[in-house]
Design an enzyme around this catalytic site. Structure first.
Site, PDB file in Angstrom:
ATOM      1  N   HIS A 130       0.833  -1.215   0.000  1.00  0.00           N
ATOM      2  CA  HIS A 130       0.000   0.000   0.000  1.00  0.00           C
ATOM      3  C   HIS A 130       0.859   1.254   0.000  1.00  0.00           C
ATOM      4  O   HIS A 130       1.929   1.288   0.605  1.00  0.00           O
ATOM      5  CB  HIS A 130      -1.038   0.001   1.130  1.00  0.00           C
ATOM      6  CG  HIS A 130      -0.500   0.046   2.525  1.00  0.00           C
ATOM      7  ND1 HIS A 130      -0.162   1.219   3.156  1.00  0.00           N
ATOM      8  CD2 HIS A 130      -0.261  -0.945   3.425  1.00  0.00           C
ATOM      9  CE1 HIS A 130       0.252   0.947   4.389  1.00  0.00           C
ATOM     10  NE2 HIS A 130       0.222  -0.357   4.582  1.00  0.00           N
TER      11      HIS A 130
ATOM     12  N   GLU B 207      -5.032   2.113   2.897  1.00  0.00           N
ATOM     13  CA  GLU B 207      -5.063   0.884   3.690  1.00  0.00           C
ATOM     14  C   GLU B 207      -5.250   1.200   5.172  1.00  0.00           C
ATOM     15  O   GLU B 207      -5.982   0.530   5.891  1.00  0.00           O
ATOM     16  CB  GLU B 207      -3.749   0.103   3.488  1.00  0.00           C
ATOM     17  CG  GLU B 207      -3.713  -1.287   4.124  1.00  0.00           C
ATOM     18  CD  GLU B 207      -3.194  -1.329   5.551  1.00  0.00           C
ATOM     19  OE1 GLU B 207      -3.302  -2.383   6.186  1.00  0.00           O
ATOM     20  OE2 GLU B 207      -2.678  -0.299   6.034  1.00  0.00           O
TER      21      GLU B 207
ATOM     22  N   HIS C 192       3.720   2.502  12.909  1.00  0.00           N
ATOM     23  CA  HIS C 192       2.834   3.644  13.172  1.00  0.00           C
ATOM     24  C   HIS C 192       3.469   4.687  14.093  1.00  0.00           C
ATOM     25  O   HIS C 192       2.765   5.337  14.862  1.00  0.00           O
ATOM     26  CB  HIS C 192       1.495   3.178  13.749  1.00  0.00           C
ATOM     27  CG  HIS C 192       0.702   2.283  12.842  1.00  0.00           C
ATOM     28  ND1 HIS C 192      -0.547   1.808  13.157  1.00  0.00           N
ATOM     29  CD2 HIS C 192       0.973   1.779  11.610  1.00  0.00           C
ATOM     30  CE1 HIS C 192      -1.001   1.047  12.168  1.00  0.00           C
ATOM     31  NE2 HIS C 192      -0.082   1.000  11.217  1.00  0.00           N
TER      32      HIS C 192
END
Lengths: 476, 476
Positions: B291, B337, B436
């Site tokens: 992605h 995504e 993240h």
């Protein structure tokens, strides 16, 4: 004064890289240690085991970790010159009194009080991006609108020196030395601003002194030379440094805006001295120590909460166990280590004429992970005795003697006057990952490892303090 | 729609924990694979070696890393709905055209556009401390002055459920589940706000979903249930969570002020489809994918820049090497995504009636560290064929087949319709350390490992696309 600190610190750190491991049962040691001393040292096996049992399985189990957690959770960071630091010193004194130890004194001294203000770096070209930073200790402020200038990148001082002033003047110098050892790499943090200012730079940035990062900036001390313009200076993360270097190497013009503010004055702080008096030679000292101040980020749990608490624990454990060695166990909580070993310099100066009474001096300031042994400064005979004591700790994997002429941080000032001493050698491979970051918290510490460190530290100090012989200062 | 995504995501992530390794040379596989197919598969040894030589030693050496670095350095983070993401899609299309591949199409779809504003949490009691955070995707804002309330800590949903509403109402819920696996722990990020809101909480915080931290907050997606009040929600660091829990467990009242702002609307984005047409069965597809969107922190180099670039590299390498398989190699760059597999849902819906043409679908979205093999979904026969292909990669230590009924992230939507597929199995033990966070940058990537991943990915896709047999969907 400040320049002197810096040189000594650099010397210590660099030389630490050259430490050697003493071969076990070396011929020299067999000659130095007579049967009587060997037999005496081996007789401490039982007391060592009692101490380990009390600390790792008995009433003291978990206490070092839990008291450290309560302390750092209550106060957080304890920067030099802050009220929080003084409150934390008072707390440690009360905590010690609560354990029934009252032979406590403090010694006042003037310490630096550098206070971080707002700090923002924005990359303006080739694109807009926030750059995380931590200003370095004593850094001056930028003008209110900040400094906006192009970046020039140097991987070492030689390349800076070889570049004409006109190519550097008016720019922001970024040092991007690859991390090798702390000792080799930290000089760019300590001296980078002064060197860049000599070439007319407006500010100096340094790649954080660490082998590993999750976008973590690492602060630390730096010093300005007297005659050079003081320019703002900060550490940025490995990630942002490497980004800027890649852009720069592709021929892009990188422009930053740096806004930093800070204040600087001096305050009064205190070294704290706790004595468990010796029963035969109370004037003779075996010193255990750690520093109570920390950087202003994180909790200072690793640097140096762990060292502080195992050194606090040593006299407490011995008192609780009714173990009184021949010599005095002195626990010192150094103040203002982070801005240049300020507390240790003051102690050395104040106690210089009693220095011959220091039998052995220990500090833990490089982590309290699983203990492995000691990094020992002293002559060959001293190292043989300490090495033989360490053999008692084979079963807990803490019998390694590292030869290190400059162990510790604060204690190195006293060691350089000829006093034998040691720092805790421990499994601190990840120490510099957290060092001087917001990640220096209780999450780095481990309850069982702290118990082992406290037991080891206490047992070693007890045995040295109780031996029939002093730790020698010179070859006989 | 949003609820549906969430349930599927949870299913995928949880089931990933139950993956098994297929025993090599199992009896079943010996029966399934006839001598002819075994011989055919082994005949691809040479082409596999040529691909590795070209990518790891030849003209393509370092190209995957260097192009990825240029890409992420130019654009940085590429969040769903942002102009930067669309610019980065245009860039990838041009980069592909520059390699002489022009069979490129894009498919538009509506995507979420959640934009993080200012976010500050301050602990007010028992002492004042800044708490680092990252708001979770789709989180609503707080009032301008923030939410000031007491914290109540829960280690799991069961304890929350068992607590009377009156004890939770008006408070800030903090979830502090210890990290076990991502799949087991992430439910507190995904569902924590809704569950806390049901009990009248004003805001929900979650311990970052990671086993390791240097005070690093980890953002991520979450969803609100339709009928429940939407409350602000964020992840805080392991360190601050554990600090608050320790204070809380000691009976201290912990009060936080949470200020968060954000905006939310939708934008148009695009999936990107690049075809290297097959020479015998061009309608049949072997899909490689990653992605292109990322979270709004860091550079999205690991998640999913690496997967994106090895999937970009596959058709480019084959085109450069003049290797044209029987079936079409389709490279897909999924959009959006991170906010719920939005691009993949749109693709599956749009291409549902051609689904029988997908011979095999692959995605790399769990790191591009050293390749170890594939995590494969499919029936036993499919796994035997893929396992036999993987045996060709024993010399590069990439021959492991992990049985995984729900591999990948985006592709799992199509796999759940019965299509066989796989995700890259790689040495990603540290993946969740950076996941993240602002630390998801090029510093996580390694030039040699990316070369190995690109070579492996390309060779596997080529062999599957060129085999005389399709990868079967059902047991014969």
């Amino acid at each position: 004064m400040i320049t002197v600190y810096c040189i000594i610190v650099i010397f210590f750190i660099c030389s630490a890289g050259h430490a050697k491991y003493l071969p076990k049962n070396s011929e020299i040691c067999q000659q130095v240690l007579g049967n009587e001393l060997l037999s005496e040292i081996s007789s401490y096996k039982n007391v060592k085991e009692e101490i380990f049992k009390y600390v790792t399985e008995g009433n003291f189990k978990g206490k070092t970790y839990n008291e450290l957690a309560k302390f750092v959770d209550k106060f957080g960071a304890r920067p030099s010159g802050s009220e929080i630091l003084e409150d934390s010193i008072d707390y440690m004194i009360q905590l010690t009194r609560d354990e029934g130890i009252n032979d406590i004194s403090t010694e006042e001294l003037e310490v630096p009080h550098w206070v971080r203000g707002n700090e923002v770096i924005t990359m303006l070209k080739p694109r807009v991006k926030n750059i995380d930073l931590l200003g370095l200790g004593r850094s001056v402020s930028t003008p209110e609108d900040g400094i906006t200038a192009e970046v020039i990148v140097f991987s070492n001082f030689e390349k800076l020196e070889a570049t004409p002033i006109d190519d550097i003047k008016g720019k922001i110098v970024l040092y991007d030395p690859p991390f090798t050892t702390y000792g080799e790499t930290v000089i760019y943090r300590l001296r980078g601003a002064t060197k860049a200012a000599e070439k007319g730079a407006l500010a100096a940035l340094v790649r954080s002194i660490t082998p590993f990062s999750i976008n973590s900036p690492h602060t630390g001390s730096q010093t300005y030379d007297g005659n050079i313009t003081k320019i703002p200076t900060a550490a940025i993360t490995l990630e942002d440094t490497d980004l800027i270097r890649r852009l720069y190497n592709r021929g892009e013009t990188v422009v930053l805006n740096i806004k930093m503010s800070s204040s600087y004055d001096t305050k009064i702080s205190r070294n704290t001295i706790i004595d468990l008096k010796g029963i035969e030679k109370p004037e003779k000292l075996v010193i255990v120590s750690g520093h109570i101040d920390s950087w202003d980020v994180g909790q200072g749990a690793m640097d140096d909460g762990g060292g502080l608490f195992i050194s606090w624990a040593a006299p407490v454990i011995l008192k609780n166990m009714n173990l009184r060695p021949k010599r005095t166990i002195r626990s010192i909580f150094w103040t203002a280590e982070e801005l240049g070993l300020i507390g240790a310099y003051a102690y050395e100066e104040k106690h210089r004429n009693e220095s011959s009474n220091i039998n052995f001096i220990m500090e833990s300031d490089e982590g309290t992970f699983a203990p492995l042994g000691l990094a020992v400064a002293g002559n060959q005979e001293a190292r043989c005795i300490i090495g033989e004591i360490l053999n008692l700790f084979t079963s807990v994997n803490a019998s390694t003697l590292v030869e290190d002429d400059s162990p510790g941080s604060d204690i190195n000032i006293i060691i350089q006057t000829g006093v034998p001493g040691a720092s805790l050698h421990n499994a601190n491979e990840r120490y510099f990952w957290f060092h001087h970051t917001a990640g220096d918290t209780m999450n780095v510490e481990d309850l069982k490892e702290l118990d082992l460190c406290a037991a080891f530290w206490t047992a070693v100090a007890y045995i040295i303090a109780d031996l029939s012989v002093d730790i020698p200062r010179y070859i006989k």
